[in-house]
Design an enzyme around this catalytic site. Structure first.
Site: not given
Ligand code: ATP
Length: 891
Positions: A628, A632, A329, A725
């Site tokens: 995470d 996944d 990630d 041993t």
């Molecule tokens: P990785 O952890 O695999 O590096 P990531 O954490 O950046 O990836 P995601 O968490 O899947 O990827 O997020 C993908 C996209 O979703 C982000 O680029 C962001 O624009 C949007 N995003 C992230 N968190 C939130 C949230 N809590 N609510 C709405 N949109 C979100």
């Protein structure tokens, strides 16, 4: 245990707390403690833990022990009481050693199981805190949110679009909606939508529930109780070792039969031949090996824990040592997961920079370098409000008075930005309906009541949010979002992401009665750029991977440009970025070809992860994959080593993983690989060492027989050497420090097994040399009587083994490089082995058991001198092989 009333589903939410003698503000600490005492821990008993006598009995299950017991019985029958006693003593010793080791390993695993236990958010004394799910009691108030595993059976008190995956309980793969409210008494279990069951996982929304049953009294506990059974988990390693011993066993059975035939032809006594057969059987089997392997893996688990890797399966540490590809990630692993909004872009073209770091609420907004009030920029308050309203994070203050956030860092960054404009999350209307964020959807949508009507707010990846918008708020006016707007906004977005910022957009719409939450007529409000600084240690860790021949692929849900900027900042080289959608358009061959050059995969989903694992695995790679989210889980299961994030990982991900990464840090994975390699090396070292010892014994015994000499080594003597041993010294090889170049060589081929062909040749050669030396000593001393000759052969075997020990301290490096004293355990083990042998030769009871006679000082010196060439042989062998390998590499 359950609280008294089992018909929880018939109660309305307001009746539940009373029935459980609790309140919405939770139990008091003292009441919770009292209930814990009364109802017991909230755990599923995973079958009976084996007791010491059971473990002890297990030690007698091997066929070797059977052979030995028969041998003892026959010895007794023919009147050889001392022989019988010696064999029995050693069998007992074997059982005690084995039991002690297994028990210790069991204890280690138990401690680990506790550390990895499920956590739950509970309200007690009116305060929320995260606790080990084991301490939950009936009456506890528990909070649920998307990604969390349900820690006990709960009666719902409130919920917002709560959906759970009940597959572990019902096998039903579609998520089930849960909502509070009384149900008729006859409602079947599967339709009790006001109860959430232990073992299921929240996939959407949030909820609060009161614990009605814990541990084995839960529905899950009842099922678990029905199908309870003790499962013996065989690791691939133990399987390989089993196979190895079986092969050797078969071979020697053949040799033993042959030997007895020859003996009969020579006209030897039947009893003597019988003893020879038993000696050979004992000589062949590396009795100490299984225990040493288990113990060394258990030690490895602890070592990995120091490197922030919690190992969930014993064998995972060893597999980690042989990974050839790490798919990682970005967020939290390569970056610090400390997010702060650094700029906000509004559709009207305004760009607002944010000054001030961390959670400092007094920071200012800048436009073109000038400080401005938030209200001076049209559209900024609307954007910030949307970001805060569609959000579960909140500002917090820790015990030292330092400001921080509770909840996801991405959401926290938006809450902090809003607070800087005086918009406080807790003053905004409550969420009434919600479609939760997931990596697959890349957006979150909520409905709230505001200004007399229902309003929907959405936030998420900009292109996803744009896809739901038909209007745009620009310069304070709502305009149609036509193609021209879209092109312009997309161009802006690409540029912003190129700086490594994580982009998140917001949108809003007024809802009419009966509207779906995500109707596609939102008003686009703008987007924020969130800075998540790269981890400094990631750069070194990546460089180390390159040297170690490990491919690193960054797989992220984030935008391509952001991913590329971050990956480059930590030194990953890749030809361009591949998007999930582009992957879909490629066939396997083309994708594999592309993956040779392109190491950044962006905007991918969990299915893409599965495909990547599949492709790499088909190529013969050993894949470690991080994850995470709930989605996944399949990829984590499928990868050779599934690594779940300890901090930001969901329960579902952790449960599906082999290793939980305590600090989410990429550098810890690489440190874990180094540790795994050390362990694999050491297992190879002591396996080869023990095998060479066995071969030595077989050669000496068979050689003596063929040469028409009396029996060279008695069964009891051979057992002593193998178990006592050798066992002690092999353990010390298991804790050898890592070799200098562990991370400077390519990963071992997964097909190579414990004993690749060339290594096998070396082991056979050195074993044969030991056997020949023992035989020589025996033959030369025979003139002075059989007992003295045998004592010399027996002691010689131990001394030669101790010399040989230094050959196996490193698989590659010579003794000058490793140094003689660099592993103090080894020196101590060698000293103990030697002392034990002194006892075997001079202590009267052991003299009787092993039929030994006292030796003179000159004898010991002579044996040492005879043994020293073994070390020279080992050194020259390593040198020759090393040269060969270097030549091959140069070519
Ligand atoms: P990785 O952890 O695999 O590096 P990531 O954490 O950046 O990836 P995601 O968490 O899947 O990827 O997020 C993908 C996209 O979703 C982000 O680029 C962001 O624009 C949007 N995003 C992230 N968190 C939130 C949230 N809590 N609510 C709405 N949109 C979100």
């Amino acid at each position: 245990m359950a609280a008294p009333d089992p018909r929880w589903h018939t109660l309305a939410p307001v009746e539940v707390p009373d029935a459980l003698s609790t309140r919405e503000s939770g139990l008091s600490g003292t009441e919770a403690a009292a209930r814990l005492e009364r109802y017991g821990e909230n755990r599923l008993s995973d079958g009976e833990k084996p007791s010491v006598p059971t473990i002890m009995l297990r030690q007698f299950r091997s066929s070797l022990v059977l052979v030995l017991l028969v041998a003892a019985a026959i010895s007794l029958a023919v009147g050889e009481r001392v022989d019988a006693l010696a064999i029995l003593l050693i069998v007992a010793l074997n059982a005690i050693l084995g039991t002690a080791q297994e028990w210790q390993a069991e204890q280690g695993m138990e401690a680990l199981r506790r550390m990895l236990g499920l956590r739950a958010v509970v309200v007690r004394d009116g305060r929320e805190s995260e606790v080990d799910a084991g301490v939950l009691v009936p009456g506890d108030i528990v909070l649920l949110e998307s990604g969390r595993k349900v820690p006990a059976d709960l009666a719902l008190l409130s919920s917002t679009t709560l959906q759970v995956d009940e597959a572990p309980l019902t096998g039903e793969s579609e998520p089930v909606t849960k909502v509070e409210g009384a149900l008729p008494e006859e409602t079947p279990l599967a339709e009790r939508e006001n109860i959430v069951f232990m073992g299921t996982t929240v996939v959407n929304g949030r909820g609060t529930g009161a614990v009605v049953a814990t541990g084995m009294e839960t529905e899950f506990g009842r099922i678990a109780g029905l199908s309870r059974r003790v499962e013996e988990v065989k690791t691939p390693l133990t399987r390989r070792l089993d196979l190895l011993s079986r092969r050797i066993g078969e071979m020697t059975l053949a040799v033993a039969v042959l030997v007895v035939l020859i003996g009969l032809l020579q006209g030897r006594e039947v009893y003597e031949l019988f003893l020879t057969g038993v000696s050979l059987a004992v000589a062949v089997i590396p009795e100490g090996l299984p225990a040493v392997v288990t113990l060394s893996l258990a030690v490895g688990v602890k070592a990995l824990m120091r490197r922030h890797c919690l190992v969930r399966h014993l064998a995972a540490s060893e597999t980690l040592g042989s990974v050839t590809v790490i798919c990682t990630d970005k967020t939290g692993t390569l970056t610090r997961n400390e997010m702060a909004v650094s700029m906000i872009a509004l559709p009207g073209g305004e760009r607002v920079e944010m000054e001030g770091r961390g959670y400092d609420p007094t920071a200012t907004f800048l436009v073109d370098g000038e400080v401005v009030g938030p209200d001076a920029v049209p559209g900024l308050p609307a954007f910030l409000r949307a970001g805060a309203a569609c959000n579960h994070a909140s500002l917090s203050v820790d015990e030292d008075g330092k400001p921080g956030i509770l909840g996801s860092p991405t959401e926290g960054a938006l809450v902090v930005a809003a607070a800087r404009a005086g918009i406080r999350r807790e003053e905004l209307p409550a969420i009434e309906e919600e479609v939760s964020f997931s990596s697959a959807r890349k957006r979150m949508t909520v409905a709230v009541t505001e200004g007399g009507g229902q309003v929907a707010y959405m936030k998420g990846a900009p292109e996803v949010v744009l896809g739901h918008c038909t209007l745009v708020l620009a310069g304070g006016r709502v305009l149609p979002l036509d193609e021209r707007w879209r092109r312009m906004l997309q161009g802006d977005l690409d540029e912003a992401a190129g700086g490594g910022l994580r982009l998140i957009a917001t949108a809003r719409r007024s809802m009419k009665a009966g509207d779906d939450l995500e109707e596609p007529d939102f008003i686009f409000l703008g987007y924020a750029g969130i800075l998540d600084p790269p981890r400094e240690e990631a750069r070194d860790a990546l460089a180390l991977c390159r040297r170690a021949g490990i491919d690193v692929v960054v797989i992220t849900g984030d935008a391509p440009a952001t991913a590329e900027a971050v990956a480059r900042s930590v030194g990953l080289s890749s030809t361009g970025v591949l998007r999930g959608a582009e992957m879909d358009a490629m066939d396997d061959g083309a994708l594999l070809e592309k993956l040779r050059e392109t190491k950044i995969l962006a905007r991918v989903s969990a299915e893409h992860k599965l495909r990547v694992i599949d492709l790499f695995t088909r190529e013969g790679a050993v894949v470690a994959m991080t994850g995470d989210g709930v989605n996944d889980a399949p990829a984590l299961k499928k990868a050779h080593v599934g690594i779940a994030m300890g901090v930001k990982g969901t329960d579902a991900a952790k449960e599906a993983s082999d290793i939980v990464l305590v600090d989410d840090n990429f550098a810890s994975i690489v440190a874990g690989v180094a540790e795994g390699r050390r362990e694999t090396d050491n297992i190879a070292k002591f396996t080869r060492y023990l095998l060479s010892s066995n071969i030595g014994e077989v050669v000496a015994i068979t050689g003596g027989l063929l040469a028409g000499l009396p029996l060279v080594l008695l069964p009891a003597q051979v057992l002593w050497v193998n178990l006592v041993t050798d066992g002690v010294t092999a353990l010390a090889l298991g804790v050898e420090p890592a070799e200098k170049g562990v991370m400077h060589r390519r990963p071992a081929s997964p097909a190579a097994g414990v004993l690749p062909r060339r290594a096998a040749a070396g082991v056979v050669l050195i074993g044969a040399a030991i056997g020949a030396l023992v035989l020589m000593v025996f033959a030369l001393a025979l003139g002075a009587g059989e007992e003295r000759a045998r004592t010399l052969a027996f002691t010689g075997l131990v001394v030669f083994e101790l010399v040989n020990l230094f050959n196996f301290r490193s698989l590659h490096a010579g003794i000058l490089e490793t140094g003689v004293f660099s592993n103090p355990f080894l020196i101590a083990a060698a000293a103990i082995s030697l002392l034990l042998q002194v006892a075997a030769v001079y202590a009267p009871p052991l003299q009787a058991a092993f039929r030994t006679v006292p030796l003179g000082g000159a004898d010991w010196l002579l044996l040492l001198l005879v043994g020293l060439p073994l070390l020279l042989a080992g050194e020259s062998y390593k040198r020759a092989v090393g040269h060969g390998e270097k030549k091959k590499e140069r070519r």
